[in-house]
Design a protein around this motif. Structure first.
Motif, PDB file in Angstrom:
ATOM      1  N   ILE A  79       0.979  -0.811  -0.479  1.00  0.00           N
ATOM      2  CA  ILE A  79       0.225  -0.129   0.649  1.00  0.00           C
ATOM      3  C   ILE A  79       0.623   1.374  -0.116  1.00  0.00           C
ATOM      4  N   ASN A  80       1.277   2.411  -0.583  1.00  0.00           N
ATOM      5  CA  ASN A  80       1.301   3.482  -1.340  1.00  0.00           C
ATOM      6  C   ASN A  80       1.033   4.228   0.042  1.00  0.00           C
ATOM      7  N   PHE A  81       2.141   5.269   0.057  1.00  0.00           N
ATOM      8  CA  PHE A  81       1.393   6.293   1.255  1.00  0.00           C
ATOM      9  C   PHE A  81       2.047   7.482   0.730  1.00  0.00           C
ATOM     10  N   GLY A  82       2.238   7.325  -0.429  1.00  0.00           N
ATOM     11  CA  GLY A  82       3.077   8.881  -1.631  1.00  0.00           C
ATOM     12  C   GLY A  82       4.242   9.306  -0.868  1.00  0.00           C
ATOM     13  N   THR A  83       5.045  10.166   0.036  1.00  0.00           N
ATOM     14  CA  THR A  83       6.232  10.027   0.735  1.00  0.00           C
ATOM     15  C   THR A  83       6.642   9.683   1.927  1.00  0.00           C
ATOM     16  N   ASP A  84       5.317   8.635   1.937  1.00  0.00           N
ATOM     17  CA  ASP A  84       5.929   8.262   3.411  1.00  0.00           C
ATOM     18  C   ASP A  84       6.064   6.919   2.808  1.00  0.00           C
ATOM     19  N   GLY A  85       6.284   6.462   1.672  1.00  0.00           N
ATOM     20  CA  GLY A  85       7.114   5.406   1.438  1.00  0.00           C
ATOM     21  C   GLY A  85       5.644   3.758   1.745  1.00  0.00           C
ATOM     22  N   LYS A  86       5.624   3.291   1.387  1.00  0.00           N
ATOM     23  CA  LYS A  86       5.025   1.422   0.937  1.00  0.00           C
ATOM     24  C   LYS A  86       4.744   1.147   2.621  1.00  0.00           C
ATOM     25  N   LYS A  87       4.015  -0.026   2.943  1.00  0.00           N
ATOM     26  CA  LYS A  87       4.045  -1.147   3.674  1.00  0.00           C
ATOM     27  C   LYS A  87       3.885  -2.123   2.761  1.00  0.00           C
ATOM     28  N   TYR A  88       3.996  -3.382   3.725  1.00  0.00           N
ATOM     29  CA  TYR A  88       3.636  -4.614   2.426  1.00  0.00           C
ATOM     30  C   TYR A  88       2.823  -5.741   3.797  1.00  0.00           C
ATOM     31  N   GLU A  89       2.068  -6.437   2.465  1.00  0.00           N
ATOM     32  CA  GLU A  89       2.313  -7.865   3.563  1.00  0.00           C
ATOM     33  C   GLU A  89       2.113  -8.944   2.546  1.00  0.00           C
ATOM     34  N   SER A  90       2.749  -9.732   3.426  1.00  0.00           N
ATOM     35  CA  SER A  90       2.434 -10.726   2.359  1.00  0.00           C
ATOM     36  C   SER A  90       0.694 -11.524   1.562  1.00  0.00           C
ATOM     37  N   ASN A  91       0.925 -12.379   0.413  1.00  0.00           N
ATOM     38  CA  ASN A  91      -0.242 -12.782  -1.208  1.00  0.00           C
ATOM     39  C   ASN A  91      -0.776 -13.517  -0.188  1.00  0.00           C
ATOM     40  N   ALA A  92       0.079 -14.337   1.110  1.00  0.00           N
ATOM     41  CA  ALA A  92      -0.637 -15.975   1.713  1.00  0.00           C
ATOM     42  C   ALA A  92      -1.472 -15.386   2.189  1.00  0.00           C
ATOM     43  N   LYS A  93      -2.066 -14.222   2.734  1.00  0.00           N
ATOM     44  CA  LYS A  93      -3.071 -14.343   4.139  1.00  0.00           C
ATOM     45  C   LYS A  93      -4.527 -13.995   2.603  1.00  0.00           C
ATOM     46  N   SER A  94      -5.965 -14.474   3.000  1.00  0.00           N
ATOM     47  CA  SER A  94      -6.953 -15.071   2.388  1.00  0.00           C
ATOM     48  C   SER A  94      -6.869 -13.595   1.684  1.00  0.00           C
ATOM     49  N   HIS A  95      -8.604 -13.391   1.231  1.00  0.00           N
ATOM     50  CA  HIS A  95      -8.290 -12.120   0.174  1.00  0.00           C
ATOM     51  C   HIS A  95      -9.464 -11.022   1.505  1.00  0.00           C
ATOM     52  N   HIS A  96      -8.949  -9.546   1.494  1.00  0.00           N
ATOM     53  CA  HIS A  96      -9.280  -8.769   2.456  1.00  0.00           C
ATOM     54  C   HIS A  96      -9.033  -7.719   1.921  1.00  0.00           C
ATOM     55  N   ASP A  97      -9.922  -6.287   1.877  1.00  0.00           N
ATOM     56  CA  ASP A  97      -9.819  -5.507   2.296  1.00  0.00           C
ATOM     57  C   ASP A  97      -9.057  -4.293   3.174  1.00  0.00           C
ATOM     58  N   HIS A  98      -9.273  -2.873   2.889  1.00  0.00           N
ATOM     59  CA  HIS A  98      -8.265  -1.572   4.264  1.00  0.00           C
ATOM     60  C   HIS A  98      -9.401  -0.558   3.799  1.00  0.00           C
ATOM     61  N   LEU A  99      -9.530  -0.368   5.365  1.00  0.00           N
ATOM     62  CA  LEU A  99      -9.481   0.789   5.982  1.00  0.00           C
ATOM     63  C   LEU A  99      -8.601   1.657   6.312  1.00  0.00           C
ATOM     64  N   ILE A 100      -7.890   2.337   5.451  1.00  0.00           N
ATOM     65  CA  ILE A 100      -6.205   3.289   6.047  1.00  0.00           C
ATOM     66  C   ILE A 100      -6.050   4.693   6.680  1.00  0.00           C
ATOM     67  N   CYS A 101      -6.323   4.671   7.845  1.00  0.00           N
ATOM     68  CA  CYS A 101      -5.713   5.901   8.286  1.00  0.00           C
ATOM     69  C   CYS A 101      -5.495   7.914   7.576  1.00  0.00           C
ATOM     70  N   THR A 102      -5.484   7.995   6.961  1.00  0.00           N
ATOM     71  CA  THR A 102      -4.692   9.451   6.188  1.00  0.00           C
ATOM     72  C   THR A 102      -3.834   9.807   7.879  1.00  0.00           C
ATOM     73  N   GLU A 103      -3.983   9.860   8.743  1.00  0.00           N
ATOM     74  CA  GLU A 103      -3.736  10.472   9.678  1.00  0.00           C
ATOM     75  C   GLU A 103      -2.042   9.957  10.572  1.00  0.00           C
ATOM     76  N   CYS A 104      -2.578   8.614  10.412  1.00  0.00           N
ATOM     77  CA  CYS A 104      -1.632   8.215  11.310  1.00  0.00           C
ATOM     78  C   CYS A 104      -0.961   6.526  10.791  1.00  0.00           C
TER      79      CYS A 104
END
Length: 145
Positions: A79-104
């Motif tokens: 998941i790309n956070f622009g100038t704050d870089g990326k956060k990674y996760e394995s694709n081994a997990k089952s499918h899911h979606d994300h809620l991402i806080c733009t503050e923290c």
């Protein structure tokens, strides 16, 4: 959801198909992400490697290269956070979606059967075959409100 062993075997297969040399560093990075409870930055992956083996000779540049390769071959996602870089996760997990806080930057994983069914209905109505999807909803978490 696939097991750690299956993910490592998939990595070995991909490396062989590409005619590349198998490296333990890629396996270590993949293993960290498979067992991570959160989405991790490259620096967090690096720190986790060092906490598990203080004598490890894996440098931060190697971690970035391994993450880039693993993402390129679809064993991990980011998941790309622009100038704050990326956060990674394995694709081994089952499918899911994300809620991402733009503050923290907090990421909350969720799965909603109604959303999944609705996506399928929309695709069918438009004679479209979904091969994959990613939903990321951005907002402010309860801690930051």
């Amino acid at each position: 959801m696939i097991s750690t062993e299956e993910a490592i075997e998939e990595l070995k297969k991909i490396v062989k198909q590409k005619g590349l040399k198998y490296t333990e560093q890629r396996e270590i990075v993949l293993n960290i992400l498979i067992h991570a409870e959160d989405h991790l930055t490259a620096e967090e992956v690096y720190n986790e490697i060092k906490s598990q083996d203080n004598n490890s000779n894996i440098g931060i540049a190697t971690v970035y290269r391994a993450l880039s390769f693993l993402e390129e071959v679809d064993l991990i996602t980011s998941i790309n956070f622009g100038t704050d870089g990326k956060k990674y996760e394995s694709n081994a997990k089952s499918h899911h979606d994300h809620l991402i806080c733009t503050e923290c930057g907090k990421i909350i994983e969720f799965l909603d059967d109604e959303i999944e069914k609705r996506q399928e209905r929309i695709a069918k109505k438009n004679k479209f075959k979904i091969t994959s999807h990613s939903m990321q909803l951005y907002g402010v978490c309860s801690d930051c409100q």
